[in-house]
Write a protein that holds these residues in place. Structure first.
Motif, PDB file in Angstrom:
ATOM      1  N   LEU A 586       4.246  11.995   3.240  1.00 37.79           N
ATOM      2  CA  LEU A 586       5.531  12.020   3.926  1.00 37.79           C
ATOM      3  C   LEU A 586       6.591  11.419   3.009  1.00 37.79           C
ATOM      4  CD1 LEU A 586       4.485  10.852   7.517  1.00 37.79           C
ATOM      5  CD2 LEU A 586       4.333  13.119   6.465  1.00 37.79           C
ATOM      6  N   LEU A 587       7.605  12.236   2.689  1.00 36.92           N
ATOM      7  CA  LEU A 587       8.690  11.804   1.822  1.00 36.92           C
ATOM      8  C   LEU A 587       9.981  11.724   2.615  1.00 36.92           C
ATOM      9  CD1 LEU A 587       7.983  13.993  -1.347  1.00 36.92           C
ATOM     10  CD2 LEU A 587       7.013  11.759  -0.738  1.00 36.92           C
ATOM     11  N   GLU A 649       8.563   7.390  -0.699  1.00 31.62           N
ATOM     12  CA  GLU A 649       7.272   7.771  -0.137  1.00 31.62           C
ATOM     13  C   GLU A 649       7.021   6.921   1.097  1.00 31.62           C
ATOM     14  OE1 GLU A 649       2.535   7.299  -0.778  1.00 31.62           O
ATOM     15  OE2 GLU A 649       3.958   6.331  -2.146  1.00 31.62           O
ATOM     16  N   LEU A 650       6.844   7.569   2.211  1.00 38.97           N
ATOM     17  CA  LEU A 650       6.757   6.868   3.489  1.00 38.97           C
ATOM     18  C   LEU A 650       5.327   6.548   3.891  1.00 38.97           C
ATOM     19  CD1 LEU A 650       8.568   5.893   5.849  1.00 38.97           C
ATOM     20  CD2 LEU A 650       8.230   8.148   6.901  1.00 38.97           C
ATOM     21  N   GLN A 672      10.974   4.936  11.134  1.00 37.52           N
ATOM     22  CA  GLN A 672      10.687   4.206   9.901  1.00 37.52           C
ATOM     23  C   GLN A 672      11.523   4.749   8.739  1.00 37.52           C
ATOM     24  OE1 GLN A 672       8.795   1.581   9.422  1.00 37.52           O
ATOM     25  NE2 GLN A 672       7.762   1.415  11.398  1.00 37.52           N
ATOM     26  N   ALA A 673      11.655   6.085   8.676  1.00 36.70           N
ATOM     27  CA  ALA A 673      12.464   6.700   7.622  1.00 36.70           C
ATOM     28  C   ALA A 673      13.922   6.290   7.761  1.00 36.70           C
ATOM     29  CB  ALA A 673      12.324   8.216   7.667  1.00 36.70           C
ATOM     30  N   ALA A 677      12.148   2.356   5.475  1.00 45.07           N
ATOM     31  CA  ALA A 677      10.782   2.009   5.097  1.00 45.07           C
ATOM     32  C   ALA A 677      10.289   2.956   4.012  1.00 45.07           C
ATOM     33  CB  ALA A 677       9.873   2.072   6.321  1.00 45.07           C
ATOM     34  N   GLY A 678       9.343   2.510   3.247  1.00 48.89           N
ATOM     35  CA  GLY A 678       8.766   3.359   2.222  1.00 48.89           C
ATOM     36  C   GLY A 678       8.948   2.793   0.839  1.00 48.89           C
ATOM     37  N   PHE A 679       8.234   3.379  -0.121  1.00 49.41           N
ATOM     38  CA  PHE A 679       8.322   2.971  -1.511  1.00 49.41           C
ATOM     39  C   PHE A 679       9.269   3.900  -2.254  1.00 49.41           C
ATOM     40  CE2 PHE A 679       3.757   1.661  -0.678  1.00 49.41           C
ATOM     41  CZ  PHE A 679       4.061   0.310  -0.569  1.00 49.41           C
ATOM     42  N   ILE A 680      10.202   3.346  -3.000  1.00 49.95           N
ATOM     43  CA  ILE A 680      11.082   4.165  -3.826  1.00 49.95           C
ATOM     44  C   ILE A 680      10.353   4.520  -5.119  1.00 49.95           C
ATOM     45  CG2 ILE A 680      13.252   4.249  -5.106  1.00 49.95           C
ATOM     46  CD1 ILE A 680      14.453   2.371  -3.082  1.00 49.95           C
TER      47      ILE A 680
END
Length: 748
Positions: A586-587, A649-650, A672-673, A677-680
């Protein structure tokens, strides 16, 4: 990083190229394979009859004069596009060649079951699969999907004008007013611009029955080239002139995608009411077809797509398959169509629950299990145009995909997130097919056998103005096909994977439904058109020319990313901001659309740790214009850049938290998006040889995973009328990973 027209007539449907890529299958390097290695090349359902005399009621097998004959599709690794040597082999084995394809390097053949292993032992043979049956997956539409809102904002001319949609189905009643342009209440011209009757071609081939001939593929090419017609010409040129769609499914599907139904109330206008329609008939008068004919239809669309500006192909049908998308013939064919620049929209299937009503996961049919296509599930409007009360249907097939193969000498289960999104698919009113006169004595088979389908309140049911209701993911899919046509009208430079990403990113997650039920959420055309309009209009041509690089700007001059929310029917909602990439990742983030992502190249197909790249070659044309594909070759590639820097990247970030996963409501992921949230991915993402990816989401215990399908003629659900795709699942399904047979897989 852990990231789980043309100057010469083309009379041949065939001179094919196939997909040659580096998946290792045990024993390929050997000239003579062992029985176990040869068996590994056979689909499991085919392997069961190899060397037997038991047809077991299978439609692709029959005992003739004491010999079991099987009709199969043979995928090849040969460099010879004409497959001369393989065709000779089939003849030597006492077989018959029916088709030689463009979209796949492969043949449709009939061979004795006793010679299947001999065929599979050939080193140029990659996979042998049965010619499985295919079946139909059985305006409030413009209002609820946001098409009307988009037209209001971008002008009434946003109606699909100039964009062609190919409908591969049971035919289209081209005299029905719903598929004509009108002026002053009078019909002017049918928008069914051209048709090809693959069923007629198939019947010509099938007239051979189970008799053996050496090679009928050239005859098939000639029959196919003679079946094209233009609906504006003499009726005598029209196949099945009196009844173009005897079953009735294809006309309804075409009407949802591109119908113009404002001539009466209820208004049955479809999503793209002025799009050009191309009728590719692949299902017979009972709504049944086969894989060989369907791939022939896909080939026709690929060959004619640039000549006729066919940008979208709708497949409201499916075949049951336990094969991975990697070696499933239908999946290969639709990947070739995508690589050729065609947006392929497929129904997910109607297998969301067992006959006893239990929800079931892992039942998405073929070719909806391929990562390159837009796989569509069905939502329930609850008979209102407002979106706030919409829910998931229980019949819509759930993911993940469960096809299996041997990859790098190890068992492989696809486990990809599907469907991609959902669209209205319950009790949808659209055109009812009849003969060219349109009298009720000639109504289609669906309505004749199920009269309740024509009980549409307010419908006059006047000749060629008739309406009916249908339910199913097969009715949801054309809504998305129509949406794609609107997006391509607004921005002709979009590629198929970019269309898919925009549709997912702008979708509205339905409350309570998880990612395996609804994908990214409910179709939102207003948002999709708005985002599409913010992007450059030369993206596709730049990709083809190789003049755009990862991370370069995608935004049109003077444009910025639109606000990620829409208002439709008075309701304002946030977009999902989720794009599924690589099958199970999930992006999110603006960089997905402000910068070029290599995954938007339609020739690239990424699934987990595999990346496949297709090369499309064209017949030589004047001035170097590429018009008619000559061959499409697919290979596995490594060291391929997939994502640019700045994308988030979620899944890894959120899945690391307790109690998370794909069984969570999609709205949770969307929130969350929205919250960042997530990694860049500061350096982007490159899939390198030897790089190990995690397997994405681990499926939790406690729900049923499907493997085998039993085809039926459909069944009735309380949510809607007939669901005509008709997949019924056995009660005792098990996880395929637990029943990999070493004698079939070659894995020991």
């Amino acid at each position: 990083m852990n990231l789980n027209r043309v100057t010469r007539p083309i009379r041949s449907l065939v001179r094919v190229t196939l997909c040659v890529w580096g998946l290792s299958i045990a024993g390929y390097a050997s000239a003579q394979l062992s029985d176990s290695a040869a068996l590994a090349k056979l689909s499991p359902d085919l392997a069961k009859v190899a060397g037997t005399l038991d047809a077991a009621g299978l439609p692709w097998a029959r005992v003739v004069e004491g010999e079991l004959l099987v009709k199969v599709l043979v995928l090849s690794r040969s460099d010879d596009a004409s497959l001369t040597s393989l065709r000779d082999v089939v003849a030597t084995l006492g077989g018959t060649v029916y088709y030689n394809y463009l979209s796949i390097r492969g043949l449709a053949v009939m061979v004795p079951a006793s010679r299947l292993l001999d065929l599979a032992r050939r080193p140029e043979v990659e996979r042998v699969a049965p010619n499985r049956p295919t079946m139909r997956a059985a305006s409030m539409m413009r209002a609820t999907t946001g098409a009307a809102a988009a037209a209001t904002k971008y002008g009434s001319n946003l109606d699909g004008t100039g964009v062609g949609i190919a409908i591969l189905d049971s035919g289209i009643a081209w005299t029905h007013q719903n598929v004509w342009t009108s002026a002053g209440g009078m019909k002017v011209q049918s928008r069914v611009k051209q048709s090809v009757d693959i069923v007629k071609v198939g019947k010509g081939i099938n007239s051979l029955g189970w008799s053996k001939v050496t090679d009928g593929s050239l005859a098939a090419q000639e029959m196919l080239s003679g079946t094209r017609y233009d609906s504006a010409k003499a009726l005598s040129l029209i196949p099945y002139a009196n009844t173009a769609d005897p079953y009735g499914h294809g006309t309804h599907v075409a009407s949802v995608a591109a119908g113009s139904g404002g001539y009466q109330s209820p208004d049955s206008t479809g999503v793209a009411p002025n799009a050009d329609i191309f009728d590719v008939r692949v299902l017979n008068e009972r709504g049944v077809g086969n894989t060989a004919d369907l791939i022939a239809g896909i080939d026709w669309v690929i060959q004619h797509s640039r000549i006729l500006n066919i940008r979208v192909m709708n497949l409201s049908l499916a075949a049951n398959s336990t094969d991975s998308f990697l070696n499933d013939p239908l999946a290969r064919a639709v990947r070739s169509a995508t690589a050729a620049g065609i947006v392929v929209v497929v129904a997910a299937g109607n297998s969301g629950k067992t006959a006893s009503g239990q929800e079931i996961y892992g039942a998405v049919g073929s070719p909806g299990h391929d990562p390159s296509v837009i796989t569509v599930g069905a939502s329930n409007l609850l008979a209102t145009p407002e979106r706030g009360d919409d829910i998931m249907t229980t019949f819509s097939s759930r993911g993940p995909t469960r096809g299996r193969a041997i990859v790098d000498n190890a068992p492989w289960i696809d486990n990809l997130v599907k469907p991609d999104l959902v669209a209205p698919g319950n009790r949808i009113v659209a055109a009812l097919a009849a003969d060219t006169v349109g009298l009720n004595t000639s109504w289609n088979r669906l309505v004749t056998e199920n009269p309740q389908l024509a009980n549409v309140p307010g419908a006059s049911q006047a000749p060629n103005k008739t309406l009916m209701e249908l339910s199913g993911t097969s009715i949801a899919a054309p809504a998305v096909a129509g949406a794609a046509a609107l997006m391509l009208q607004a921005n002709p430079g979009l590629t198929p994977p970019l269309v898919k990403a925009i549709l997912q990113y702008t979708a509205q997650p339905l409350a309570g439904a998880n990612m395996l039920q609804q994908g990214a959420g409910l179709l939102n055309i207003e948002g999709a058109v708005r985002l599409a309009s913010a992007l450059r209009t030369d993206i596709a041509s730049a990709i083809e020319a190789g003049t755009i690089q990862s991370g370069q700007s995608l935004l049109a001059a003077g444009r910025s990313m639109p606000q990620p929310r829409s208002t439709v029917q008075g309701q304002t909602f946030d977009w999902s901001r989720i794009v599924v990439a690589g099958g199970n990742h999930l992006l999110t983030g603006d960089a997905l659309f402000t910068r070029f992502q290599p995954i938007y190249d339609p020739r690239l197909n990424w699934a987990r740790q595999l990346v496949l790249r297709s090369e499309v070659k064209y017949w030589p044309q004047l001035l170097g214009v590429k018009m008619v594909p000559k061959s499409i070759v697919e290979r596995r590639v490594f060291n391929e850049r997939l994502i640019s820097k700045g994308v988030m990247e979620l899944d890894s970030a959120v899945a690391s938290q307790p109690g998370t996963g794909l069984m969570l409501p999609a709205k949770v992921w969307s929130d969350q998006a929205a919250n960042g949230a997530g990694f860049i991915l500061s350096e982007g993402f490159i899939l390198s040889e030897g790089f190990i990816l995690s397997e994405g989401f681990i499926l939790s215990e406690g729900f049923i995973l499907s493997e085998g399908f039993i085809l039926s003629e459909g069944f009735i659900l309380s949510e809607g009328f007939i669901l005509s795709e008709g997949f019924i699942l056995s009660e005792a399904v098990r996880d395929p990973a637990s029943q990999l047979d070493p004698s079939v897989t070659g894995d020991r």
